[in-house]
Design a protein around this motif. Structure first.
Motif, PDB file in Angstrom:
ATOM      1  N   LEU A 195       0.827  -1.203   0.000  1.00  0.00           N
ATOM      2  CA  LEU A 195       0.000   0.000   0.000  1.00  0.00           C
ATOM      3  C   LEU A 195       0.861   1.253   0.000  1.00  0.00           C
ATOM      4  N   VAL A 221      -2.754   1.795  -6.605  1.00  0.00           N
ATOM      5  CA  VAL A 221      -2.849   3.078  -5.887  1.00  0.00           C
ATOM      6  C   VAL A 221      -3.825   3.966  -6.646  1.00  0.00           C
ATOM      7  N   GLU A 226       0.222   3.820   1.739  1.00  0.00           N
ATOM      8  CA  GLU A 226       0.362   4.264   3.142  1.00  0.00           C
ATOM      9  C   GLU A 226       1.503   3.529   3.848  1.00  0.00           C
ATOM     10  N   GLU A 227       1.738   2.275   3.462  1.00  0.00           N
ATOM     11  CA  GLU A 227       2.868   1.537   4.061  1.00  0.00           C
ATOM     12  C   GLU A 227       4.205   2.164   3.624  1.00  0.00           C
ATOM     13  N   LEU A 234       4.619   5.330   2.761  1.00  0.00           N
ATOM     14  CA  LEU A 234       4.750   6.639   3.420  1.00  0.00           C
ATOM     15  C   LEU A 234       5.195   6.483   4.869  1.00  0.00           C
ATOM     16  N   GLN A 235       4.740   5.409   5.499  1.00  0.00           N
ATOM     17  CA  GLN A 235       5.172   5.142   6.887  1.00  0.00           C
ATOM     18  C   GLN A 235       6.698   4.930   6.937  1.00  0.00           C
ATOM     19  N   LEU A 264       1.194  12.113  -3.920  1.00  0.00           N
ATOM     20  CA  LEU A 264       1.929  11.745  -2.702  1.00  0.00           C
ATOM     21  C   LEU A 264       3.145  10.896  -3.047  1.00  0.00           C
ATOM     22  N   ASP A 291      -3.669   9.784  -5.825  1.00  0.00           N
ATOM     23  CA  ASP A 291      -2.593   9.729  -4.829  1.00  0.00           C
ATOM     24  C   ASP A 291      -1.193   9.604  -5.433  1.00  0.00           C
ATOM     25  N   GLU A 306       8.273   8.289   6.581  1.00  0.00           N
ATOM     26  CA  GLU A 306       8.171   9.046   7.836  1.00  0.00           C
ATOM     27  C   GLU A 306       9.220   8.591   8.836  1.00  0.00           C
TER      28      GLU A 306
END
Ligand SMILES: Cc1ncc(COP(=O)(O)O)c(C=O)c1O
Length: 373
Positions: A67, A89, A69-70, A72-73, A96, A93, A76
């Protein structure tokens, strides 16, 4: 991330086992073959940030997640290595992804059309997915491939850096379907090479294919399950000389111990009746943690010995039959080893009639992961 541990139940993740497994596999591969460490689904339940950092230190060149979001984690957490998102995706998005320099997977002309009018802050790197027989996502035919290439050529902001496919049966003893997928890959590659002349990495091998055919010429292998020290199947385990170390173990402690007279019942539904005066211990883990009710006849380790779970597993607690009195706080191992005794991930998977992949994934976030560095 290491969470606060109040309840004495935790999963232990041995990061040294992760390095060991990567080193073992790397040594077996051709020196030109790089490793993509697959850390999707919280690194198969092991903890994505810690595993990703260790995998990179141990020689992986790339990370893959499912994903955005994974991915982006990981960014981060200040991980700057290249990351490939394997799953679909939403077109909106892509902004991003481009900002965070994350490579996306695509296979549809519709997807490319949908991002045509989106402002991308930076060029977007993509890998193209081919479906050679997995039946999930990806280009299947020559015509689809040609159309997608035309659409790609029309958008100068998008950089194709890779092409890949995924095997459905690389871990099986019957090689027919695996060979069929390889054949389809070759056919699509032949078409691709006629219409695309920039350098692109074409990758295909997962743990099973990498362990069975380590000397295949490949730019990358996408290494998931074996990095965690688990074999993709018994077939692979039997046919590889690569030795792995299981990184994940699961532990708890006795929180209650009592002697129960013969003929008493334990747990919901009174499904277990004591056959004699028995010592019964309670541990603080249950189906609310992913330690599901189907494990009711499984064993745990205590004092280096196997002891059976008795009665129905509750949401937060599980009862075990002890071979005598033990102190509160005595360590109980549900997956892993104590002295010479072991409960392998494969044993738990067999009990649940599933594959080892599923077990660490199902031990949920209620169980903190502790890392051995
Ligand atoms: C596209 C893709 N590549 C690689 C992997 C890693 O596979 P394995 O865990 O069998 O090594 C997966 C895992 O499901 C995947 O979906």
């Amino acid at each position: 991330m290491t969470k606060r541990l109040i309840r004495p139940t935790w999963a232990e993740v041995d990061l040294n086992a992760i390095s060991y497994n990567i080193t073992q596999i790397k040594e077996a591969l051709l020196p030109t073959c790089k490793i993509v460490a697959v850390v999707k689904a919280n690194a198969y339940g092991h903890g994505s940030v810690e595993v990703a950092k260790r995998a990179l230190q141990a020689g992986a060149s790339y990370l893959a997640v499912s994903l955005l979001e994974e991915a982006l984690q990981l960014r981060e957490a200040k991980i700057t290595a290249p990351i490939l998102v394997l799953g679909w995706v939403p077109p909106k998005d892509t902004v991003l992804a481009s900002e965070a320099n994350i490579t996306l997977t695509f296979s549809q002309t519709e997807w490319l059309s949908a991002i045509k009018d989106i402002h991308l802050p930076k060029p977007l790197k993509v890998h193209m997915k081919w479906d050679t027989g997995m039946g999930r996502t990806g280009i299947r035919t020559k015509d689809e491939l040609i159309k997608v290439i035309e659409a790609l050529n029309a958008d100068q902001r998008i950089y194709l850096t890779g092409v890949y496919t995924h095997f459905a049966t690389a871990d099986a003893s019957d090689k027919t379907y695996y060979l069929k997928q390889k054949d389809r890959l070759e056919q699509l590659t032949n078409v691709f090479k006629k219409v695309w002349n920039k350098p692109v990495d074409i990758h295909m091998n997962n743990s099973a294919a990498a362990m069975l055919y380590p000397k295949e010429q490949q730019p990358y292998i996408r290494l998931g399950i074996s990095m965690y020290g688990l074999y993709p199947s018994d077939e692979v385990k039997r046919n590889t000389s690569i030795k792995l170390k299981q990184a994940f173990s699961l532990h708890s402690q006795l929180v209650y111990v009592k002697k129960v007279p013969k003929g008493e019942f334990i747990g919901y539904g009174s499904t277990y009746e004591t056959q004699e005066d028995e010592w019964i211990g309670t541990i603080s883990i249950g189906y609310g943690d992913g330690w599901i009710r189907k494990l009711r006849d499984a064993y745990v380790l205590l004092n280096g010995k196997r002891m059976p779970i008795v009665g129905t597993i509750c949401m937060d607690q599980t009862m075990i039959r002890l071979d005598g009195p033990y102190a509160i706080g005595t360590k109980v191992t549900l997956i892993g080893k104590q002295g010479n005794a072991r409960i392998e991930m494969d044993e738990v998977a067999q009990k649940l009639e599933t594959i080892n992949y599923e077990i660490p994934c199902m031990i949920n976030e209620r169980i903190p992961r502790r890392y051995l560095y």
